[in-house]
Enzyme design. Structure first.
Site, PDB file in Angstrom:
ATOM      1  N   LYS A   1       8.300   1.729   0.511  1.00 26.02           N
ATOM      2  CA  LYS A   1       8.913   1.025  -0.488  1.00 26.02           C
ATOM      3  C   LYS A   1      10.122   1.671  -0.960  1.00 26.02           C
ATOM      4  O   LYS A   1      11.396   1.064  -1.433  1.00 26.02           O
ATOM      5  CB  LYS A   1       7.932   0.628  -1.892  1.00 26.02           C
TER       6      LYS A   1
ATOM      7  N   GLY B   1       2.877   4.558   1.188  1.00 20.97           N
ATOM      8  CA  GLY B   1       3.159   5.014   2.426  1.00 20.97           C
ATOM      9  C   GLY B   1       4.112   3.886   3.296  1.00 20.97           C
ATOM     10  O   GLY B   1       4.182   4.138   4.521  1.00 20.97           O
TER      11      GLY B   1
ATOM     12  N   GLU C   1     -24.552   9.958  19.742  1.00 24.27           N
ATOM     13  CA  GLU C   1     -23.523   9.497  19.975  1.00 24.27           C
ATOM     14  C   GLU C   1     -23.378   8.352  21.130  1.00 24.27           C
ATOM     15  O   GLU C   1     -22.479   7.614  21.296  1.00 24.27           O
ATOM     16  CB  GLU C   1     -22.580  10.780  20.379  1.00 24.27           C
TER      17      GLU C   1
ATOM     18  N   PRO D   1       0.810  -1.243   0.088  1.00 25.44           N
ATOM     19  CA  PRO D   1      -0.021  -0.032   0.101  1.00 25.44           C
ATOM     20  C   PRO D   1       0.949   1.316  -0.034  1.00 25.44           C
ATOM     21  O   PRO D   1       2.012   1.375   0.418  1.00 25.44           O
ATOM     22  CB  PRO D   1      -0.842  -0.075   1.425  1.00 25.44           C
TER      23      PRO D   1
END
Length: 615
Positions: free
Chosen positions: A204, A201, A421, A199
């Site tokens: 690599k 970030g 909430e 993915p």
């Protein structure tokens, strides 16, 4: 370097030359003011001996007076009398005559447009090209790879954390570059190409630089999108030039970032019979077949879209090895945090383990950004160091967005948001399969939410059970259930919850085979498309209209079941719901420490009744 120093002088001389040519062409050289007089007046001045000298041309006469008349000392007149020379001789006036030659002016007038075009061409294709590193028009086929040596990369394996299992694979590449003879004694050679997949970030590019830094060899870095330009054949020429440079600098590493920009499957999305990208890809395939791995040239590439790469690029003998660099687990996140914490001033008793626990799913780049955000939060409150509360605030900012404390809700709207909430929070705390509640808030966020319930997992999960998915549906539906239970009606505040719940229920039925009605068949598959991420995921439906109706009924049944469970749970905990909403309205943000009813407790009712919340 000498050529670079001479370039400003070359451009300066070229600019001066163009200015001179323009002045000649358009008559910009200043000349003294000339007074035109009649020929008869000229003869009178001549008789009065007021003329000092003359310049006689084919059709006119230029002269200078001994004393200015009306502020003019230079005059001109039309030549009329062919026997003028006799009168000049009698008057004793010196004079000269020339035959007008317009050859130079004619030639310059013809050449001026061409010279202007050549100058424009030079600036566009040479001067601009040099600024962009193209090397001019003649250098468009040259590779644009940036070359680093050991001290340029400044990255080693010590700077790469959280991927210990991958380092073993990468160490072999470093070992080969340092000691080729050791592998050659048994006939082994390093894989021609190694593809780093993962993915965005996850590090690599950092890993590729670390390999070059450890091996102390030149590092050619280029993006896949830099091969193709507006000229046909440029991409293939740059591929050839890149490999030629690498062979001359061997042992070395070639790193192609975003390989999917160059190696996309041929024939997909191509609107021309001979696409430039296909030519570039074909040249890359030819170079991979042509170079000898024993030369010491190692090819690394990175992509986050391996599914769109051409199969010919991934076959054995080209990219022999694929290494997955995935999101780090808790241990990996802890190691990455320790690397980035050296860049900030933090409190000695900072609980790094806790930070690693509350950041599941974050990549190395996300964690680097998190550390920076925490430092910014600490600076904003004028602290001497970064503390755990700063990291907590940074996580909330990344997850929920920036607080909009300036937004003012009406009192009745704040009450609806508070109950909504608190419904989510109590449902999550009542179901053992759910992550514990960390914080509940009714402060609006920039992400578009008027409040949020933050849950934090205690560990990384790689498998999700049917019960966990069904419980997740209950938590999502609990906000609307609380509104309906308390106010007798529902609002649009649950729109996002309903959308997420519908997606989960549909995947539960069509992708995970968890529906008792439709069985264990996978009815929808995700396929990779050509266009970007928004269209990349295309659903392939392998079922009839009758099955589609059964899917809709199954999804609706799951949502109604989840809503009924949420309603029954909140009815049982009505006192906690009212008390929590009142506390939330008073403090705007509460934690389980401030309201113990949010602590995990398994007390879901055994039975529930389906309720129509649309009425």
């Amino acid at each position: 370097m000498a050529m670079n120093k001479d370039k400003p002088w070359t451009l300066y001389l070229l600019a001066v030359g163009l200015a001179v040519l323009a002045a000649v062409q358009f008559g910009l050289f200043s000349q003294p003011a000339v007074q035109a007089i009649p020929y008869s007046q000229f003869l009178q001045l001549l008789d009065q001996q007021k003329v000092s000298d003359l310049h006689i041309e084919h059709e006119r006469i230029l002269g200078r007076l001994q004393e200015p008349i009306d502020g003019h000392s230079v005059f001109s007149t039309v030549r009329v009398d062919p026997a003028l020379s006799e009168q000049l001789g009698r008057s004793g006036v010196a004079f000269s005559g020339v035959v007008e030659d317009n050859t130079v002016a004619t030639v310059m007038g013809a050449l001026m447009p061409l010279l202007m075009l050549l100058a424009l061409w030079y600036f566009l294709f040479h001067g601009l090209g040099q600024k962009q590193g193209l090397g001019g028009l003649m250098g468009v086929g040259k590779s644009r790879a940036r070359v680093y040596v050991e001290h340029d990369t400044q990255v080693t394996f010590a700077d790469v954390a959280g991927i210990d299992d991958v380092k073993g694979e990468l160490t072999e590449i470093v070992s080969f570059l340092k000691n080729k003879a050791w592998y050659a004694r048994l006939g082994a050679h390093v894989p021609k190409g190694t593809l780093l997949v993962g993915p965005p970030g996850t590090g690599k590019t950092l890993v590729a630089k670390a390999i070059a830094g450890e091996a102390a060899v030149p590092f050619f870095s280029i993006s896949g999108s830099e091969f193709v330009e507006m000229f046909v054949g440029v991409g293939a020429a740059r591929v050839r030039d890149l490999f030629d440079q690498a062979r001359q600098a061997a042992p070395c590493i070639i790193f192609i970032d975003e390989l999917d920009a160059l190696g996309k499957m041929r024939g997909v999305g191509s609107f021309g019979g001979n696409d430039e990208k296909e030519q570039t890809l074909n040249q890359l395939l030819a170079e991979l077949d042509g170079f000898d791995p024993r030369e010491g040239v190692v090819l690394l590439a990175a992509t986050n879209r391996p599914e769109v790469l051409d199969p010919a690029l991934l076959r054995a003998g080209r990219f022999d090895r694929q290494i997955l660099i995935d999101r780090p687990d808790r241990k990996g996140r802890l190691a990455i945090l320790k690397v980035h914490l050296h860049k900030i001033i933090y409190k000695n008793d900072l609980d790094c383990e806790r930070i690693a626990e509350i950041t599941p799913g974050l990549t190395g780049a996300d964690l680097a950004n998190l550390v920076n955000e925490a430092a910014i939060v600490a600076t904003r409150r004028s602290s001497q160091w970064v503390e755990l509360q700063d990291f907590t605030a940074a996580v909330e900012r990344l997850v929920a967005g920036i607080e909009r404390k300036g937004s003012v809700l009406r009192s009745d709207e704040r009450q609806v948001v508070a109950y909504h909430e608190m419904g989510h929070a109590l449902a999550a705390s009542s179901l053992p399969a759910m992550d514990p509640v960390h914080k509940v808030s009714i402060i609006p966020r920039a992400a578009g939410s008027l409040g949020y319930t933050l849950q934090r997992p205690t560990d990384d999960r790689y498998l999700i059970s049917t019960q966990m998915l069904r419980d997740r549906l209950v938590v999502l539906m609990a906000g609307r259930a609380a509104e309906h239970l308390v106010f007798g009606q529902v609002s649009t505040g649950a729109a996002d919850d309903l959308g997420r719940a519908t997606d989960i229920a549909r995947q539960l039925v069509t992708r995970f085979g968890m529906s008792p009605v439709l069985g264990q068949a996978v009815l929808e598959r995700q396929q990779a498309g050509y266009l970007g991420d928004s269209l990349l995921r295309q659903e392939r439906k392998d079922y009839s209209e009758q099955t589609a109706r059964e899917i809709d009924l199954a999804v609706r049944g799951l949502l109604e079941e989840a809503y009924g469970r949420a309603r029954a749970l909140l009815e049982q905990r009505r006192d906690d719901l009212d008390a929590g909403a009142r506390l939330l309205l008073a403090k705007e943000t509460i934690t389980p420490e401030e309201f113990p009813a949010l602590q995990p407790q398994a007390n879901e009712p055994a039975t529930y009744v389906l309720v129509d919340a649309t009425k």
